[in-house]
Design a protein around this motif. Structure first.
Motif, mmCIF file in Angstrom:
data_model
loop_
_atom_site.group_PDB
_atom_site.id
_atom_site.type_symbol
_atom_site.label_atom_id
_atom_site.label_comp_id
_atom_site.label_asym_id
_atom_site.label_seq_id
_atom_site.Cartn_x
_atom_site.Cartn_y
_atom_site.Cartn_z
ATOM 1 N N PRO A 592 0.838 -1.207 0.000
ATOM 2 C CA PRO A 592 0.000 0.000 0.000
ATOM 3 C C PRO A 592 0.870 1.253 0.000
ATOM 4 O O PRO A 592 1.965 1.273 0.564
ATOM 5 N N SER A 594 0.844 3.881 1.601
ATOM 6 C CA SER A 594 1.211 4.408 2.921
ATOM 7 C C SER A 594 2.370 3.650 3.550
ATOM 8 O O SER A 594 2.951 4.097 4.527
ATOM 9 N N ASN A 595 2.698 2.486 2.977
ATOM 10 C CA ASN A 595 3.724 1.647 3.610
ATOM 11 C C ASN A 595 4.551 0.918 2.560
ATOM 12 O O ASN A 595 4.963 -0.219 2.770
ATOM 13 N N ASN A 596 4.784 1.561 1.418
ATOM 14 C CA ASN A 596 5.449 0.863 0.323
ATOM 15 C C ASN A 596 6.952 1.124 0.250
ATOM 16 O O ASN A 596 7.613 0.769 -0.717
ATOM 17 N N ILE A 640 -2.580 -6.974 -2.380
ATOM 18 C CA ILE A 640 -3.132 -5.968 -1.479
ATOM 19 C C ILE A 640 -4.573 -5.613 -1.848
ATOM 20 O O ILE A 640 -5.451 -5.561 -0.994
ATOM 21 N N SER A 665 -5.841 -4.096 9.117
ATOM 22 C CA SER A 665 -4.396 -4.312 9.152
ATOM 23 C C SER A 665 -3.716 -3.525 8.029
ATOM 24 O O SER A 665 -4.322 -3.235 7.004
ATOM 25 N N THR A 666 -2.453 -3.204 8.242
ATOM 26 C CA THR A 666 -1.644 -2.556 7.219
ATOM 27 C C THR A 666 -0.491 -3.485 6.860
ATOM 28 O O THR A 666 0.412 -3.687 7.687
ATOM 29 N N ILE A 668 2.914 -5.049 5.868
ATOM 30 C CA ILE A 668 4.291 -4.549 5.905
ATOM 31 C C ILE A 668 5.197 -5.553 5.221
ATOM 32 O O ILE A 668 4.841 -6.721 5.054
#
Length: 1004
Positions: A592, A594-596, A640, A665-666, A668
């Protein structure tokens, strides 16, 4: 690493001559390798008789203060030392020759950088092309087995052109455990075409292996191969290098006259290492299998001027497998141009490699579409299996030819000749790899390099299934399966290299770079289906598909983009202590937004003990090294935000929801932390040495599917980061030159590796609403058979599970009420752990003897520990009485639940224990084996001065010749899958072969 070229003459090129001056002056120049004009970093330059000196930077440039008449000594590991007397010049360029005795001290590392072995802060081991090609194979990676510590090679059971499973320092991920392959500094696309995962097989074409990109490379194009085993060694390659890196350096043209090399290899294969059958069955098997024949021919031309060189090669491979009708045809072309322009400031390297491979009837494993089921289970008192080589007969009611067999065909058993001719398959693999490398020297301390590649892989598959094939596999009109997969990888990088001295004794080498990669996968598959069928029997085309919902058309396209920044900094403290620092940051489209982004560093240090301390004179060299690294890893495409599939028959999107990330959840990146320490010692003027290392690696936050509550989450599964897998082990390489004189040389080396794998946890313990806490993670599902492989906390990757017979305290099987009783203690998914597929430790012993013009080479490869299951034996003993022990029919003692003893005949006992879903625990064997893996006896012909040839060499070779020890009824070095599934089990896989052949090499 340069190609070994003995007894070359040193050439020194001096530029413009200046007026003689007696005073001290500044001497500058560039030190290159004579063989390919590449600059040599770290060349030591010393004024003879003094302690004054200098060394070259990353671009091979140097500066030194000297006077006319001084003698400069140029020394570099892997090259012959040169001594040059200073004349009237102020510019002195030197071309050093390869040193055949010490060439292996120079090694290719990450991003194609060349370093001296003594400066490495991590474990890296290399192998020359000559060593790889002593016993040539269609897939060159198979030649690594037993030759490099910590590398486990498992061959595919899919015959010529099959893929290979390579594991470096154990399995660490529930995803791919294959290493990254890098060709001339650039990552190679080696896409996974899908591997078998179930023991019973696949009704959609069978358990098949689609091959890999490595089998498309011409072995004779390889100059050298380096294995970077740890995260510290491969950190600069980012997430792609998570499982280690195998660097392949290919040949390029060399200045001088044009040279032609030709090689021809003929290999004869015979089936070997089968289970024990009775005589009648073995006779049928011998009649069925054929003698395999493989020919590999290669020619290359190289040469050029000091400023431009050319290398061109062509190779072809033709193979007839031991399975009737199994054939391989392969052609590979390679063109490489190198040039030096702009007064030596610009170096250009361009190459094109094209390869095409076609395989007919690639062998499958499992039960469906496998001819070996019928071969092994055939039994008749009046007929032979060969009587059914006439596999079809005319059906007057349908006016077609129908299958002919000694009994009614079943879903798993058909006439093997019918399968080979009327269920025939064809694989076509093509690869195009183009690359361009520009390297420009801006000044004495800065070099800019840019590289780009276009890497295209195309894979086609089709299976034509004729009418009267068993109904579980095809409807009455037949079935047609067709698929196409295209993989396109675009890669580019830009790297700046900086070299400078802080003081006379401290220097810095640094690189700063960026790279971008784009991988596009496009696929199309069409299947007329088991229920759909064809409009007209045996007309195999998409237009002939029946128009109903059972017909399958699937088209898909995915794209992965990755951008990276990386840097490396090496401090050289007087060539006695080396400190390496690296850092890399990746941005990937598979995470994602926001967390790539994920960052990972590494640090390593090496101390040259033989230069820091006063050691015994018998110690030629000693060093100690330590390193720590972290590496991140993204996901596969479409993990994703996966899309729903579209119904091909109308109705919009599919009602089946794809597996989504766990709500809230995100995701990672998966992350690996690795530490290693090692030491290297050489004695008696480098005649004996040892390299010893220890590593500890932990992989965390793996991303996989968890079972969930449908009522809470709305889906039965969801993706979540969790788990930890740890590998720790010891690696050792020992080499010696016990005898070395004018007529006779003996070189020997031993590789040892031991790895311990631990599943620390599969679940992090976080309490989430709707999450069903897992007991295990499935690698190989049990399905309708009784074999499985699971990851269980406290266990190890590769643990194998089976259905086990319950035994009393004396070990007797319990047989009650006419059936064997199952052991129900400590079950996972209804099965009991019976072993692990991986060896406890491995040893390879490689030897080379040279006497005048004769040479003898042999490799003994041993794997110790581990278990394997022969489901082939179990299934056949359930289907027939064809095993040798059933024919002998000795008594087997059993007890009932009350402990009362009785006896069963072997046919009764194994008939009850075996079968497609029997007691697989009864067929567990030790996987320990020691074999003569390679043998080569060669002769170099003496040639007259007027001969048209520069050299002629011929050799008799053998591969997999025999086992000194083996317990399993098959070759445990062969696997049904090169993925994570189906390890440590044989389910009617193609038997391993014994190979004997002849090699011929000509140079002119």
């Amino acid at each position: 690493m340069k190609k070994l070229i003995p007894l070359l003459i040193l050439i020194v090129s001096l530029l413009s001559v200046q007026n003689a001056q007696a005073q001290v002056k500044t001497i500058t120049g560039v030190i290159t390798a004579k063989s390919d004009s590449s600059p040599l970093p770290g060349v030591n330059i010393l004024i003879k008789g003094t302690t004054k000196g200098s060394d070259t930077d990353f671009d091979g440039k140097y500066t030194i203060q000297a006077s006319k008449g001084d003698v400069l000594i140029f020394s570099y590991m892997g090259m012959k030392t040169a001594a040059i007397t200073i004349g009237d010049v102020s510019t002195l360029n030197v071309a050093l020759l390869d040193d055949a005795e010490s060439l292996n001290e120079v090694i290719v590392t990450a991003l194609g950088m060349k370093k001296t072995r003594k400066s490495l802060t991590y474990s890296a081991q290399d192998i020359s092309a000559d060593e790889m090609n002593k016993v040539k194979q269609t897939n060159p990676i198979n030649s690594l087995s037993g030759k490099i510590a910590g590398v486990n090679i498992t061959r595919s059971a899919s015959g010529p052109g099959g893929s290979v499973k390579v594991t470096l320092r154990g399995n660490s991920s529930i995803g791919s455990n294959q290493p990254l392959y890098v060709v001339d500094g650039v990552p190679l696309s080696n896409p996974n075409s899908g591997q078998p995962s179930q023991t019973i097989g696949d009704t959609n074409g069978g358990n098949r292996d689609g091959g890999d990109a490595l089998s498309l490379i011409n072995p004779d194009d390889i100059e050298s191969l380096t294995v970077l085993k740890g995260a510290s060694a491969s950190a600069l390659y980012g997430s792609a290098g998570l499982n280690g890196v195998i660097l392949i350096t290919t040949k390029k043209g060399k200045s001088g006259g044009y040279k032609v090399n030709f090689s021809s290899n003929v290999i004869v294969d015979s089936p070997a290492y089968l289970m024990d059958f009775n005589k009648e069955t073995q006779d049928n098997i011998d009649d069925f299998f054929k003698t395999g024949l493989t020919t590999i021919n290669s020619i290359n031309i190289s040469g050029g001027t000091e400023t431009a060189q050319t290398y061109f090669s062509y190779s072809n491979s033709f193979a007839k497998g031991i399975l009737p009708t199994n054939k391989l045809k392969q052609h590979t072309f390679n063109l490489r141009e190198t040039a030096t322009l702009l007064d030596g400031k610009l170096r250009v390297n361009a190459s094109v490699m094209a390869s095409t491979q076609k395989v007919k009837n690639r062998p499958v494993s499992g039960l469906y579409f496998n001819p070996l089921v019928g071969v092994y289970s055939f039994q008749s008192d009046t007929e032979k299996l060969s009587d059914y080589s006439n596999f079809e007969e005319f059906d007057p009611s349908r006016y077609i030819m129908s299958q002919r067999w000694f009994r009614d065909p079943s879903d798993i058993e058909q006439n093997p000749y019918w399968i080979l001719n009327r269920n025939a398959s064809e694989d076509t693999n093509k690869k195009l790899l183009t690359s361009l490398n520009l390297n420009y020297s801006v000044n004495d301390w800065l070099t800019i390099q840019s590289r780009g590649t276009y890497d295209k892989t195309m894979r086609d598959f089709e299976r034509k299934i004729y009418a009267t094939t068993q109904a579980t596999l095809a409807p009455k009109t037949g079935r047609y399966i067709f698929s196409q997969m295209d993989f396109t990888q675009l890669y580019a990088d830009l790297i700046a290299t900086i070299n400078t001295k802080i003081t006379d004794k401290i220097s810095i080498s640094a690189i700063v770079g960026t790279s971008t990669k784009r991988l596009v996968t496009e696929s199309l598959s069409a299947d007329s289906g088991i229920s759909g069928g064809l409009q007209y029997a045996n007309v195999f085309s998409i237009q002939n598909f029946n128009g109903n919902p059972s017909v399958s058309f699937i088209q898909n396209s995915t794209e992965i983009r990755e951008n990276s920044l990386f840097t490396s900094l090496t401090f050289d403290f007087n060539s006695k202590i080396y400190l390496d620092l690296t850092a890399r940051n990746d941005w990937t489209s598979t995470l994602p937004k926001s967390n790539n982004s994920f960052f990972y560093p590494s640090i390593g240090i090496t101390g040259i003990l033989s230069e820091l301390l006063e050691l015994n004179s018998n110690i030629s060299f000693a060093k100690i090294r330590a390193s720590y690294a972290e590496v991140g890893n993204g996901f596969g495409a479409d993990k994703i935000s996966p899309n729903r599939s579209i119904n091909p028959s109308g109705g919009g999107a599919s009602s089946t929801s794809p597996i989504l990330p766990f709500p809230g959840s995100t995701p990672i990146p998966e992350r690996q932390r690795s530490f290693e320490i090692g030491t290297e010692w050489k004695f008696l003027n480098n005649k004996f040495g040892i390299d010893l290392g220890y590593y500890n690696t932990s992989t965390i936050d793996q991303y996989y599917a968890f079972a969930t509550s449908v009522s809470i989450i709305g889906a039965p599964q969801a993706m979540l980061n969790s788990g930890e897998i740890r590998n720790s082990g010891i690696e050792a390489t020992i080499f010696a030159r016990p005898i070395e004189n004018e007529n006779f040389k003996w070189n020997t080396s031993v590789n040892f590796s031991a790895n311990k794998n631990e599943i620390i946890k599969i679940y992090n313990g976080i309490k989430l609403d709707g999450l069903i806490e897992p007991e295990f993670f499935t690698l190989s599902p049990k399905g309708v058979n009784t074999f499985g492989s699971y990851l269980v906390e406290g266990g190890s990757f590769g643990d194998i599970y089976a259905q086990v017979i319950k035994r009393d305290t004396n070990g007797y099987p319990i047989y009650d009420n006419g059936a064997l009783v199952m052991d129900t203690d400590n079950l996972i998914d209804g099965l009991k752990k019976v072993g692990n597929a991986n060896p406890d430790y491995s040893i390879g012993w490689n030897n080379s003897f040279d006497y005048k013009n004769f040479s003898l080479n042999f490799l003994i490869d041993g794997k110790f520990g581990g278990e394997s299951i022969s489901m082939t034996e179990g299934i056949l003993e359930g289907l027939s009485n064809n095993s040798a022990r059933e024919t002998t029919n000795a008594a087997v003692t059993v007890v009932d639940l009350n402990g009362t003893k009785s006896t069963l005949t072997a046919q009764e006992f194994y008939g009850s224990a075996g079968g497609r879903n029997g007691f697989t625990g009864e067929y567990v064997y030790s996987a320990t084996n020691v074999r003569l893996a390679e043998l080569a006896l060669g002769y170099n012909f003496k040639l007259t001065e007027d001969s048209v040839f520069q050299s002629i060499r011929t050799s008799v070779v053998g591969h997999n010749l025999f086992f000194f020890y083996k317990d399993a009824p098959y070759d445990p070095n062969v696997a049904l899958s090169t993925g994570n599934s189906l390890q440590g089990v044989d389910v009617l896989g193609l038997p391993s072969t014994r190979s004997i052949g002849l090699n011929l090499n000509l140079s002119f």
